[in-house]
Design an enzyme around this catalytic site. Sequence first.
Site, short mmCIF file in Angstrom:
data_model
loop_
_atom_site.label_atom_id
_atom_site.label_comp_id
_atom_site.label_asym_id
_atom_site.label_seq_id
_atom_site.Cartn_x
_atom_site.Cartn_y
_atom_site.Cartn_z
N CYS A 1 24.31 -63.78 60.09
CA CYS A 1 23.30 -64.40 59.22
C CYS A 1 23.65 -65.88 59.11
CB CYS A 1 23.25 -63.71 57.86
SG CYS A 1 24.73 -63.93 56.88
N CYS B 1 14.07 -68.74 16.95
CA CYS B 1 14.80 -69.28 18.11
C CYS B 1 16.27 -69.57 17.73
CB CYS B 1 14.14 -70.56 18.60
SG CYS B 1 15.02 -71.31 19.98
N CYS C 1 12.56 -71.12 23.29
CA CYS C 1 11.38 -70.55 22.63
C CYS C 1 10.48 -69.91 23.69
CB CYS C 1 10.58 -71.62 21.90
SG CYS C 1 11.43 -72.37 20.52
N CYS D 1 16.49 -73.66 18.04
CA CYS D 1 15.71 -74.61 17.24
C CYS D 1 14.98 -73.92 16.08
CB CYS D 1 14.72 -75.38 18.11
SG CYS D 1 13.36 -74.38 18.75
N CYS E 1 16.88 -74.73 46.06
CA CYS E 1 16.32 -75.46 47.20
C CYS E 1 17.11 -75.17 48.48
CB CYS E 1 16.32 -76.94 46.92
SG CYS E 1 15.26 -77.40 45.53
N ASP F 1 25.12 -87.15 37.38
CA ASP F 1 25.17 -86.28 38.56
C ASP F 1 26.59 -86.30 39.09
OD1 ASP F 1 24.65 -84.84 41.04
OD2 ASP F 1 22.55 -85.33 40.71
N ASP G 1 18.90 -78.70 38.54
CA ASP G 1 18.43 -77.77 39.56
C ASP G 1 18.92 -76.35 39.36
OD1 ASP G 1 21.06 -78.02 40.14
OD2 ASP G 1 20.83 -78.65 42.21
#
Lengths: 508, 83
Positions: free
Chosen positions: A466, A320, A248, A323, A262, A135, A203
């Site tokens: 806003c 695909c 896929c 894969c 989020c 991260d 995310d």
Amino acid sequence: MSSPPGALEQELERLRAQNAQLQAELDAVRGVQAGAAPPVAAAAAAQEEPPAGAANGAACCRPVAAARDWDGLQHGLDKDQIARYSRQIILHSFGVQAQARLCRGSVLIVGAGGLGSPAALYLAAAGVGRVGIVDRDTVELSNIHRQVIHKEATVGMHKALSAAEACRALNSSIQVETHLEALTPANAVQLVRQYDVVVDASDNAPTRYLISDACCAAGRSLVSGAAIGTDGQLTVYCHGEDGPCYRCLFPEAPAAGNCARCVDAGVLGVVPGVIGTLQALEAVKLLSGVGDPLSRRLLVVDCAAGRFHSVKLRARSPNCVACGAAPSITTASLPSYDYAAFTGQAAANDAAPQPLQLIPREERITPAELQRRLASQPTAVLLDVRPAEQFNICHLPGAVHTPFKHFDRYVEAIQERLAAAAAGAAAAGQAAAPPAAEQQQQQDQQDQQNGSADGLQPQPPLYVVCRRGNDSQRAVARLRQLGISHAVDVVGGVEAWAREVDPSFPLY
Amino acid sequence: MEVRVLFFARSRELAGASEATLSLQPGSTTAALMPHLLEQFPQLSELGTSFVLSLNQEYLAPGEAQPLKAGDEVAVIPPISGG
């Protein structure tokens, strides 16, 4: 009458395990009594000699020096590990060999956020030998309601470091590795290769495609989880001979507008907690070889409805690009693949979207200027175009709520509001104090803009705000299309208002 | 005949409901699902092609025409990427 030999051995094994566990618990109690360090910290010393004050008692029960005599099955777990993991070791469907595989195993967790928090904690607690955490972000206060691995005390700290600290506090006997840079096409395959199993706790869409492609290229099983709002999804990709990958299932990336984040759409904290915990479970199953991994099945969760819906998936698609039979995305080509172009989104995280400049600068004012004008223009109308959930947290005094999502529905009401403000001003005979001399010039310009210079009924000033100043520009542009041409946008929205004008205005 | 449709994630927001009933001609196949769904919920067109359909909890490949029967359960599953 006598038990068959197999049953006897099983009974012996059970008794040995029970004995080891009791012994460990006894040692722990004695350690506490003697004021010694906790069992784990004392582990190395305990290998050499029994805890002080316990030597006689322990020695008469079992010769401590010959500690590995009981390890008839060569599972490699030591006394402390057996004590720590005893509750899952004695589980009929798990056992000591499964625990040993877990302790030898490694997991890479991409993202130390809402999903990664429970995933990392449970995997560390379960005894996965090596846990890697990727991260690049730092902990913010608004993360903690769902990213429960972090603490108030680690706000501002690198998320990977904060998460690693929590994992080590939970289990000091495992190895925790931190990767403080983002997963990129350049480093993904090489990083993924260093671990047995990968947990996608990211995310954003570009990173999800990147992780899946890297797992295809590196031949690693991928535990994929996602959560937003009150929805969750879970599956295991790239597993075994025929398990499909992310591409896929979703060969075409979703439109950016359908990839709510989020930070914009919100998320109920428990929801990623549920999915991240299930990801830890799937990783434990893959590493230990126990149970049926959730491969070729997609679990779709509607937490609001309490609905867990499992969908059987097809085998890997032969066509695909990642894969299939002749993949175009390989270890060699992946580093130059443009994930931002494919998904139409940058690998954004929980950060704010880029500020836009959609309308001319002269149609925009700063929050400080808005404050000045609102104070001197009693007829001004202020529109707030944020969603109701945000408007209801806090808004500027007198702001009229006209959410941008259904903006056209409010246009009539806006016109009525302007007419009422104009009528009110006319009735009051412009009773408001005349503008101060130094503001006169600007006021004149505005009057011109508002139509009074053309001899038309002057329009009351109209401002649009806003959250950050993007939707308000879109609203101003829309108002122009609809013939309301004097609307002015507030640069930076209420966030800038909070920074520049009113520090007591809550940010979210 | 009627089939039950479950909406997940973004499709639920667009449809404004977590489930709906779709009335189809007897003998319809899964190929008729999307046209009918889009007629009843035009907002779903925003999903584009990035979603999975399932029939009775089994993946339905795009364009696949499987026979439908009364009481079948269809789910609309767009990907989510948050975390």
